[in-house]
Design a protein around this motif. Structure first.
Motif, PDB file in Angstrom:
ATOM      1  N   GLY A  60       0.948  -1.091   0.047  1.00 51.06           N
ATOM      2  CA  GLY A  60      -0.270   0.090  -0.110  1.00 51.06           C
ATOM      3  C   GLY A  60       0.798   1.336   0.032  1.00 51.06           C
ATOM      4  O   GLY A  60       1.956   1.202   0.165  1.00 51.06           O
ATOM      5  N   LYS A  61       0.280   2.438  -0.402  1.00 52.62           N
ATOM      6  CA  LYS A  61       0.925   3.627  -0.173  1.00 52.62           C
ATOM      7  C   LYS A  61       0.151   4.636   0.678  1.00 52.62           C
ATOM      8  O   LYS A  61      -0.943   4.554   1.025  1.00 52.62           O
ATOM      9  N   GLY A  62       1.151   5.849   1.023  1.00 53.45           N
ATOM     10  CA  GLY A  62       0.474   6.652   1.770  1.00 53.45           C
ATOM     11  C   GLY A  62       0.121   6.225   3.246  1.00 53.45           C
ATOM     12  O   GLY A  62       0.979   5.439   4.051  1.00 53.45           O
ATOM     13  N   LYS A  63      -1.185   6.580   3.493  1.00 51.59           N
ATOM     14  CA  LYS A  63      -1.739   6.014   4.819  1.00 51.59           C
ATOM     15  C   LYS A  63      -1.870   4.464   4.932  1.00 51.59           C
ATOM     16  O   LYS A  63      -2.050   4.082   6.067  1.00 51.59           O
ATOM     17  N   LEU A  64      -1.696   3.850   3.876  1.00 53.09           N
ATOM     18  CA  LEU A  64      -1.645   2.505   3.792  1.00 53.09           C
ATOM     19  C   LEU A  64      -0.478   1.774   3.614  1.00 53.09           C
ATOM     20  O   LEU A  64      -0.524   0.529   3.045  1.00 53.09           O
ATOM     21  N   GLU A  65       0.540   2.522   4.040  1.00 53.69           N
ATOM     22  CA  GLU A  65       2.102   1.763   3.749  1.00 53.69           C
ATOM     23  C   GLU A  65       2.188   0.485   4.394  1.00 53.69           C
ATOM     24  O   GLU A  65       3.040  -0.209   4.226  1.00 53.69           O
ATOM     25  N   SER A  66       1.604   0.328   5.797  1.00 55.82           N
ATOM     26  CA  SER A  66       1.616  -0.727   6.343  1.00 55.82           C
ATOM     27  C   SER A  66       0.577  -1.942   5.935  1.00 55.82           C
ATOM     28  O   SER A  66       0.534  -2.863   6.553  1.00 55.82           O
ATOM     29  N   ALA A  67      -0.025  -1.605   4.771  1.00 55.19           N
ATOM     30  CA  ALA A  67      -1.221  -2.735   4.207  1.00 55.19           C
ATOM     31  C   ALA A  67      -0.615  -3.271   3.230  1.00 55.19           C
ATOM     32  O   ALA A  67      -0.111  -2.568   2.210  1.00 55.19           O
ATOM     33  N   PHE A  68      -0.862  -4.616   2.878  1.00 54.23           N
ATOM     34  CA  PHE A  68      -0.501  -5.316   1.774  1.00 54.23           C
ATOM     35  C   PHE A  68      -1.853  -6.050   1.257  1.00 54.23           C
ATOM     36  O   PHE A  68      -2.464  -6.429   1.852  1.00 54.23           O
ATOM     37  N   PHE A  69      -1.787  -6.098  -0.095  1.00 56.27           N
ATOM     38  CA  PHE A  69      -2.879  -6.410  -0.964  1.00 56.27           C
ATOM     39  C   PHE A  69      -2.566  -7.774  -1.754  1.00 56.27           C
ATOM     40  O   PHE A  69      -1.589  -7.808  -2.365  1.00 56.27           O
ATOM     41  N   LEU A  70      -3.115  -8.745  -1.405  1.00 54.52           N
ATOM     42  CA  LEU A  70      -2.990 -10.169  -2.074  1.00 54.52           C
ATOM     43  C   LEU A  70      -4.124 -10.220  -3.479  1.00 54.52           C
ATOM     44  O   LEU A  70      -4.988  -9.913  -3.427  1.00 54.52           O
ATOM     45  N   HIS A  71      -3.220 -10.625  -4.628  1.00 47.33           N
ATOM     46  CA  HIS A  71      -3.905 -10.992  -5.754  1.00 47.33           C
ATOM     47  C   HIS A  71      -3.532 -12.451  -5.987  1.00 47.33           C
ATOM     48  O   HIS A  71      -2.487 -12.763  -6.271  1.00 47.33           O
ATOM     49  N   ASP A  72      -4.401 -13.389  -5.940  1.00 49.31           N
ATOM     50  CA  ASP A  72      -4.213 -14.728  -6.158  1.00 49.31           C
ATOM     51  C   ASP A  72      -4.948 -15.345  -7.159  1.00 49.31           C
ATOM     52  O   ASP A  72      -6.332 -15.632  -7.012  1.00 49.31           O
ATOM     53  N   ARG A  73      -4.490 -15.895  -8.378  1.00 49.75           N
ATOM     54  CA  ARG A  73      -5.398 -16.804  -9.426  1.00 49.75           C
ATOM     55  C   ARG A  73      -4.787 -18.197  -9.180  1.00 49.75           C
ATOM     56  O   ARG A  73      -3.911 -18.554  -9.167  1.00 49.75           O
ATOM     57  N   TYR A  74      -5.918 -18.956  -8.725  1.00 50.22           N
ATOM     58  CA  TYR A  74      -5.617 -20.158  -8.317  1.00 50.22           C
ATOM     59  C   TYR A  74      -6.670 -21.399  -8.839  1.00 50.22           C
ATOM     60  O   TYR A  74      -7.621 -21.055  -9.418  1.00 50.22           O
ATOM     61  N   TRP A  75      -6.166 -22.476  -8.510  1.00 54.15           N
ATOM     62  CA  TRP A  75      -6.989 -23.694  -9.080  1.00 54.15           C
ATOM     63  C   TRP A  75      -6.909 -24.897  -7.939  1.00 54.15           C
ATOM     64  O   TRP A  75      -5.646 -24.963  -7.436  1.00 54.15           O
ATOM     65  N   TYR A  76      -7.765 -25.711  -7.453  1.00 58.44           N
ATOM     66  CA  TYR A  76      -7.476 -26.582  -6.768  1.00 58.44           C
ATOM     67  C   TYR A  76      -8.480 -27.797  -6.812  1.00 58.44           C
ATOM     68  O   TYR A  76      -9.535 -27.254  -7.402  1.00 58.44           O
ATOM     69  N   MET A  77      -8.160 -29.110  -6.565  1.00 58.44           N
ATOM     70  CA  MET A  77      -9.109 -30.188  -6.694  1.00 58.44           C
ATOM     71  C   MET A  77      -8.867 -30.927  -5.536  1.00 58.44           C
ATOM     72  O   MET A  77      -7.647 -31.464  -5.075  1.00 58.44           O
ATOM     73  N   GLU A  78     -10.047 -31.242  -4.698  1.00 62.60           N
ATOM     74  CA  GLU A  78      -9.738 -32.194  -3.708  1.00 62.60           C
ATOM     75  C   GLU A  78     -10.731 -33.535  -4.023  1.00 62.60           C
ATOM     76  O   GLU A  78     -11.667 -33.289  -4.505  1.00 62.60           O
TER      77      GLU A  78
END
Length: 185
Positions: A60-78
């Motif tokens: 993150g930037k500015g007031k959000l500098e200690s925040a982190f944003f996840l982006h996950d493109r996933y697939w699974y099969m159980e």
């Protein structure tokens, strides 16, 4: 009228803007297998899992500098098996943390969107019994711990919104129990 795939692409384009100045602090392709067992409906169930995806974390930037944003493109099969029977659960989607609002100190309100075919239940013949499609928008309170590294502590669920059909949210485990129940002797 838009098709389902076009609608999801449009949603991702409108809701998940990217920034040319975004700082990616981690990017990882992952894949693997796993296994575990659990007690379900009174009998032991073995689970084999296969998964793969690409995940990145943006700072993150500015007031959000200690925040982190996840982006996950996933697939699974159980594959859940017991008593000589099995069913599968699969998922293919995109999870994206889209917004963070500072709440004071190291607490943030995060909003995340998960879109795609987030849950599909199939019987042994491959027949689809349940399929969730569309998006799930979840808002939580998260403590980043203020250490300027990804991660932290989940504090509280605030909101959950479903867009599109999500029958798995309305189904109890009875149907899955019947799929694995021993045959009557």
């Amino acid at each position: 009228m838009l098709g389902a795939a076009a609608a999801i692409c449009l949603l991702v384009t409108l809701v998940l803007p990217t920034s040319a100045g975004a700082t990616i602090v981690e990017r990882e392709r992952y894949e693997g297998t796993d296994g575990f067992s659990y007690d379900f409906c009174g009998f032991d169930v073995d689970v084999d899992v296969a998964f793969h995806g690409v995940a990145s974390i943006r700072a993150g930037k500015g007031k959000l500098e200690s925040a982190f944003f996840l982006h996950d493109r996933y697939w699974y099969m159980e594959t859940h098996s017991a008593n000589g029977k099995y069913f599968t659960i699969s998922s293919s989607g995109l999870f994206q943390e889209t917004k963070a609002v500072p709440l004071g100190g190291t607490l943030f309100q995060f909003t995340a969107v998960e879109a795609g075919k987030t849950f599909t239940l199939r019987d042994m013949d491959g027949t689809v019994l349940l399929r969730d499609r569309g998006s799930v928008i979840r808002t939580i309170v998260f403590d980043t711990l203020g250490d300027d590294v990804p991660g932290g502590v989940f504090v509280e669920d605030l909101d959950l919104r479903l867009n599109g059909p999500h029958p798995s949210f309305l189904t109890d485990e009875t149907q899955a129990c019947a799929l694995l129940a021993p045959d009557p002797a």
